[in-house]
Design an enzyme around this catalytic site. Structure first.
Site, PDB file in Angstrom:
ATOM      1  N   CYS A   1     -50.499  -0.866  25.749  1.00  9.58           N
ATOM      2  CA  CYS A   1     -49.334  -0.496  24.958  1.00  9.58           C
ATOM      3  C   CYS A   1     -48.099  -1.106  25.597  1.00  9.58           C
ATOM      4  O   CYS A   1     -47.726  -0.739  26.863  1.00  9.58           O
ATOM      5  CB  CYS A   1     -49.300   0.784  24.820  1.00  9.58           C
ATOM      6  SG  CYS A   1     -47.591   1.071  23.815  1.00  9.58           S
TER       7      CYS A   1
ATOM      8  N   GLU B   1     -23.590 -16.895 -16.668  1.00  9.09           N
ATOM      9  CA  GLU B   1     -23.091 -16.182 -15.704  1.00  9.09           C
ATOM     10  C   GLU B   1     -23.981 -16.015 -14.438  1.00  9.09           C
ATOM     11  O   GLU B   1     -25.278 -16.224 -14.274  1.00  9.09           O
ATOM     12  CB  GLU B   1     -22.965 -14.727 -16.199  1.00  9.09           C
ATOM     13  CG  GLU B   1     -22.369 -14.544 -17.353  1.00  9.09           C
ATOM     14  CD  GLU B   1     -22.699 -13.471 -18.217  1.00  9.09           C
ATOM     15  OE1 GLU B   1     -23.289 -12.607 -17.583  1.00  9.09           O
ATOM     16  OE2 GLU B   1     -23.085 -13.612 -19.326  1.00  9.09           O
TER      17      GLU B   1
ATOM     18  N   LYS C   1     -26.081 -14.282 -11.920  1.00  3.79           N
ATOM     19  CA  LYS C   1     -26.843 -13.057 -11.582  1.00  3.79           C
ATOM     20  C   LYS C   1     -26.620 -12.404 -10.620  1.00  3.79           C
ATOM     21  O   LYS C   1     -27.067 -12.610  -9.401  1.00  3.79           O
ATOM     22  CB  LYS C   1     -28.464 -13.279 -11.746  1.00  3.79           C
ATOM     23  CG  LYS C   1     -29.025 -12.209 -12.181  1.00  3.79           C
ATOM     24  CD  LYS C   1     -30.632 -12.758 -12.487  1.00  3.79           C
ATOM     25  CE  LYS C   1     -31.484 -11.343 -12.772  1.00  3.79           C
ATOM     26  NZ  LYS C   1     -31.542 -10.334 -11.795  1.00  3.79           N
TER      27      LYS C   1
ATOM     28  N   TYR D   1     -21.125  -6.878 -18.011  1.00  4.72           N
ATOM     29  CA  TYR D   1     -21.883  -8.414 -18.473  1.00  4.72           C
ATOM     30  C   TYR D   1     -22.373  -7.991 -19.832  1.00  4.72           C
ATOM     31  O   TYR D   1     -22.934  -9.198 -20.754  1.00  4.72           O
ATOM     32  CB  TYR D   1     -22.843  -8.940 -17.725  1.00  4.72           C
ATOM     33  CG  TYR D   1     -24.201  -7.751 -17.374  1.00  4.72           C
ATOM     34  CD1 TYR D   1     -24.876  -7.119 -18.151  1.00  4.72           C
ATOM     35  CD2 TYR D   1     -24.365  -7.418 -15.770  1.00  4.72           C
ATOM     36  CE1 TYR D   1     -25.888  -6.133 -17.963  1.00  4.72           C
ATOM     37  CE2 TYR D   1     -25.272  -6.440 -15.719  1.00  4.72           C
ATOM     38  CZ  TYR D   1     -26.095  -5.842 -16.520  1.00  4.72           C
ATOM     39  OH  TYR D   1     -27.108  -4.926 -16.344  1.00  4.72           O
TER      40      TYR D   1
ATOM     41  N   CYS E   1     -51.831   1.548  19.413  1.00  7.64           N
ATOM     42  CA  CYS E   1     -51.621   2.220  20.944  1.00  7.64           C
ATOM     43  C   CYS E   1     -52.251   3.586  20.606  1.00  7.64           C
ATOM     44  O   CYS E   1     -52.352   4.538  19.610  1.00  7.64           O
ATOM     45  CB  CYS E   1     -50.231   2.318  21.416  1.00  7.64           C
ATOM     46  SG  CYS E   1     -50.072   3.655  22.564  1.00  7.64           S
TER      47      CYS E   1
ATOM     48  N   CYS F   1     -46.617   8.508  23.573  1.00  5.53           N
ATOM     49  CA  CYS F   1     -45.980   7.057  23.730  1.00  5.53           C
ATOM     50  C   CYS F   1     -44.638   7.297  23.276  1.00  5.53           C
ATOM     51  O   CYS F   1     -44.254   7.615  22.030  1.00  5.53           O
ATOM     52  CB  CYS F   1     -46.732   5.957  22.813  1.00  5.53           C
ATOM     53  SG  CYS F   1     -45.977   4.593  22.790  1.00  5.53           S
TER      54      CYS F   1
ATOM     55  N   ASP G   1       0.801  -1.097  -0.032  1.00  9.30           N
ATOM     56  CA  ASP G   1      -0.145  -0.067  -0.015  1.00  9.30           C
ATOM     57  C   ASP G   1       0.812   1.240  -0.021  1.00  9.30           C
ATOM     58  O   ASP G   1       0.611   2.203  -0.768  1.00  9.30           O
ATOM     59  CB  ASP G   1      -1.133   0.015   1.249  1.00  9.30           C
ATOM     60  CG  ASP G   1      -2.087  -1.084   1.260  1.00  9.30           C
ATOM     61  OD1 ASP G   1      -2.038  -1.693  -0.008  1.00  9.30           O
ATOM     62  OD2 ASP G   1      -2.760  -1.153   2.178  1.00  9.30           O
TER      63      ASP G   1
ATOM     64  N   ASP H   1     -26.677  -9.331  -7.624  1.00 12.06           N
ATOM     65  CA  ASP H   1     -27.710  -8.947  -7.076  1.00 12.06           C
ATOM     66  C   ASP H   1     -27.269  -7.258  -6.660  1.00 12.06           C
ATOM     67  O   ASP H   1     -26.566  -7.010  -5.888  1.00 12.06           O
ATOM     68  CB  ASP H   1     -27.984  -9.454  -5.970  1.00 12.06           C
ATOM     69  CG  ASP H   1     -29.653  -8.807  -5.496  1.00 12.06           C
ATOM     70  OD1 ASP H   1     -30.251  -8.033  -6.304  1.00 12.06           O
ATOM     71  OD2 ASP H   1     -30.199  -9.347  -4.349  1.00 12.06           O
TER      72      ASP H   1
ATOM     73  N   CYS I   1     -45.977   2.125  26.524  1.00 13.64           N
ATOM     74  CA  CYS I   1     -46.295   3.162  27.546  1.00 13.64           C
ATOM     75  C   CYS I   1     -47.479   2.890  28.480  1.00 13.64           C
ATOM     76  O   CYS I   1     -47.879   3.658  29.140  1.00 13.64           O
ATOM     77  CB  CYS I   1     -46.542   4.631  26.516  1.00 13.64           C
ATOM     78  SG  CYS I   1     -48.347   4.331  25.579  1.00 13.64           S
TER      79      CYS I   1
END
Ligand code: IVH
Length: 678
Positions: free
Chosen positions: A413, A119, A121, A232, A430, A436, A39, A123, A416
């Site tokens: 709730c 290939e 795929k 691609y 609630c 709350c 580096d 994401d 609260c």
């Protein structure tokens, strides 16, 4: 200052050679994962390059020293794709794939087995890179396929992407490379470790994070993320010929220094492709990046051209989609969460499992009906599914626990203790509203979130502390926070407190769309907020809009219109908006798109004196929203003067010139008449 003409030939040669070397080592390090130098050596090369470029005025946008350059942009410019960026048809099983292949064979009019290039795929996010004469000219998002956005400034920060192609004879050529930008699993994990430490929050999934990163206005924000890219396909190209097959084209792109997916395989025939898909599915979890299937493409480019495309997708390719990943996990408990608007939702706490690219330890159960349908009890082992963006789901109970705890809706709730009441058929809510603390915390979290006011550093944990200690009661309190009181919070040093105060200050300057999204009006997400902003241009016309006017906005139906009306007729909400404006939150008024020909277009107004019922800025923005120009002084070209209390010389001049004048009540009537018509 020195100019490039002044630079001696040997310096130019050195600069050229440094650029090549830096790019070469970039690729070895980032794309091929085979660093050849340390580096420190790399930094030294880059430093020398920067020094020579500055000293001799040799800076150039395609130099690797310029990856993060320039100022943030005001917005992203639109880019029309010369060839549309299509999507892919999908096959979910062998039968569907065989159908695709036999159709392709029929159209190709070829007897022999067809060869396919298979290939992973990936994401991520599709991008287009245009190279002219071998130099990166422009990067763009896919957008709607016909046009996307110019993201050149961000593309340049991605080290996998060469700024200059490493090829001979590229003069006079133009070639568009398409591919997927993504965050790899190790990069995503490292990024999250860093933001957890620095900001106390984490990104949820790599794809959305990558999509957000490439659309940043400030390339420095993009550069902070370890984005990668696999190419691609080739879009338009001019001045060069491509090899006859896709597989060979990939080798050419490789040779040019572009990153292609090493997991591709040339498959002879349908069975080979199926084997590839099965093997890839096996390997899926061991890959360094997320995939959601395989892409299978005809290898011969002449046949690709022959088959052509439909409006949506090419006939020569198909996406083999993997099933959503499923794992089993034990339900440790079921808690009840209070949402931003008070909805009480049962949430399963799971023994953590890694599924679909994330560690899942919570899964929503939606409502009590869902629990009944699943027959789920605490202690059971369940099947958890997660695909792409989708929130983890519990699909079924796999095995009942030895000790089973039945799940019951609480009567008060959990945050609260206020009473809860049914809301519609199957939900409970609630009743405490912003009293709350759970609702308050979430309202603040929502307000600060990226799609809303985007206050960096105001994460969930800190919000919890601020709300619980009473420092933040309403979102307007955020703008009163001082660095000293923030520094008292856990995990906050003076530096992060100062950064947060700066981020809060920066968020004051926002857009109407973000502001509306931040308010957390029920049923108004960021897309609807943006549509409202586009349509009305400013807040005041929106505040005035009745249900009918609201329903003129795309996507706003009766229920949403009613929610908006409810929100804006609640005095607490209006007070909150006023407090936020008073705290300096502001946005530029924009051209309202939805109001047709604006009633005061082309007219010039002048304001003078003091208005009792509104500030001068309000009056200005309401006039602007109606299309009027507001000028500072009265002349023959003035159409109307609004004269408040104690109006002086401007009123006198208007009367002298015979210009129409309106006092405050007349002005209010006037505004109402014109807004009503809009
Ligand atoms: S080829 C004509 N190859 O999937 C379309 N796409 O569902 C050419 N994608 O928008 C796409 N990996 O963003 C192709 N190896 C790959 C891919 C890939 C991911 C994405 C791409 C495309 C989407 C289509």
């Amino acid at each position: 200052m020195a100019t490039s003409e002044d630079a001696p030939a040997d310096i130019r040669r050195e600069v050229d050679s440094l650029r090549e070397r830096v790019e070469h080592h970039n690729r070895q390090y980032h794309t091929l994962d085979r660093p050849e130098i340390t580096d420190a050596e790399y930094d030294a090369l880059l430093a020398r390059l920067e020094e020579l470029e500055t000293r001799f005025g040799l800076q150039s946008p395609d130099s690797p020293s310029q990856r993060v350059g320039g100022k943030p942009l005001p917005d992203l410019a639109a880019v029309r794709h010369e060839l549309p960026m299509l999507s892919l048809d999908k096959a979910f099983n062998e039968g569907e794939f065989r159908q695709f292949a036999s159709r392709a064979a029929k159209w190709a009019e070829i007897e022999a087995e067809l060869a396919f290039c298979c290939e992973p795929k990936v994401d991520g996010v599709a991008v287009s890179l245009m190279y002219r004469d071998g130099a990166l000219e422009r990067g763009a998002t896919r957008g709607d396929g016909a046009s996307g956005e110019d993201i050149t400034h961000n593309i340049r920060t991605i080290r996998d992407i060469p700024l200059r192609l490493d090829g001979e004879n590229l003069g006079g050529t133009r070639i568009e490379i398409r591919g997927e930008v993504f965050l790899g699993k190790p990069g995503f994990a490292a990024l999250n470790a860093r933001v957890r430490e620095e900001e106390g929050r984490t990104y949820i999934n790599p794809r959305n994070t990558a999509a957000g990163a490439i659309r940043q206005l400030d390339p420095r924000n993009t550069a902070r993320l370890p984005l990668e890219m696999f190419c691609y396909s080739v879009g338009v190209f001019e001045g060069l010929t491509l090899p006859p097959t896709l597989f060979e084209t990939f080798s050419l792109l490789d040779a040019w220094g572009l990153a292609t997916n090493p997991g591709r395989r040339l498959c002879a025939g349908v069975d080979d492709c199926l084997t590839y898909c099965r093997e890839l599915l096996e390997k899926r979890s061991g890959l360094d990046y997320e995939i959601d299937g395989a892409v299978i493409k005809l290898n011969r480019l002449d046949l690709q051209r022959k088959l052509g495309q439909t409006a949506r997708s090419p006939r020569w390719a198909v996406a083999w989609k993997f099933p959503a990943e499923e794992k089993s996990a034990k339900v440790l408990a079921v808690d009840f969460q209070v949402g931003r608007t008070g909805t009480i939702t049962p949430v399963a706490r799971l023994d953590p499992v890694f599924v679909g690219g994330v560690t899942v330890s919570n899964a929503t159960l939606h409502n009590m009906d869902e629990i009944a349908k699943l027959g789920l009890c605490v202690g059971d082992t369940v099947v958890v599914r997660r695909a792409g963006d989708v929130i983890p789901q519990i699909v079924q109970v796999l095995k009942q626990g030895e000790e089973r705890g039945e799940v019951a809706m609480p009567t008060a709730c959990p945050a609260c203790g206020s009473p809860i009441e049914p809301d519609g058929e199957i939900q409970f809510r609630c009743t405490a509203g912003l009293i709350c603390p759970a609702q308050r915390r979430q309202a603040v979290g929502h307000f600060a979130s990226r799609a809303a006011m985007d206050i960096e550093g105001l994460g969930e944990k800190l919000i919890g502390q601020l709300v619980d200690s009473g420092k933040v009661r309403t979102v307007a309190d955020i703008y009163r926070l001082q660095a000293e009181e923030l520094a008292e919070c856990e995990r906050m040093g003076p530096k992060s407190a100062a950064n947060l105060v700066a981020a809060i200050a920066k968020s004051r300057q926002t857009s109407l769309g973000r502001f509306l999204a931040a308010l957390g009006i029920r049923e108004v997400g960021d897309a609807t907020a943006a549509a409202l902003a586009d349509h009305f241009g400013d807040l005041d016309p929106l505040l005035q809009a009745d249900a009918e006017a609201l329903m003129a906005v795309p996507d706003v139906g009766e229920i949403v219109a009613e929610r908006i009306r409810d929100f804006f007729s609640n005095p607490d909400n209006l007070a909150l908006i006023a407090a936020l404006r008073e705290a300096g939150v502001n946005w530029p008024a924009q051209e309202p798109r939805g109001l047709g020909e604006k009633p005061l277009a082309g007219q010039t107004f002048v304001l003078t004196g003091t208005l009792a019922g509104m500030t001068r800025n309000d009056a200005k923005s309401r006039l602007a929203a109606l299309g009027a120009k507001v000028a500072g002084s009265v002349s023959k070209r003035t159409d109307c003067v609004i004269a408040g209390e104690n109006a002086g010389s401007k009123l006198a001049k208007a009367q002298e010139l015979g210009i129409r004048t309106l006092d405050e009540p007349a002005f209010i009537d006037f505004l109402q008449q014109h807004s009503g018509g809009a």
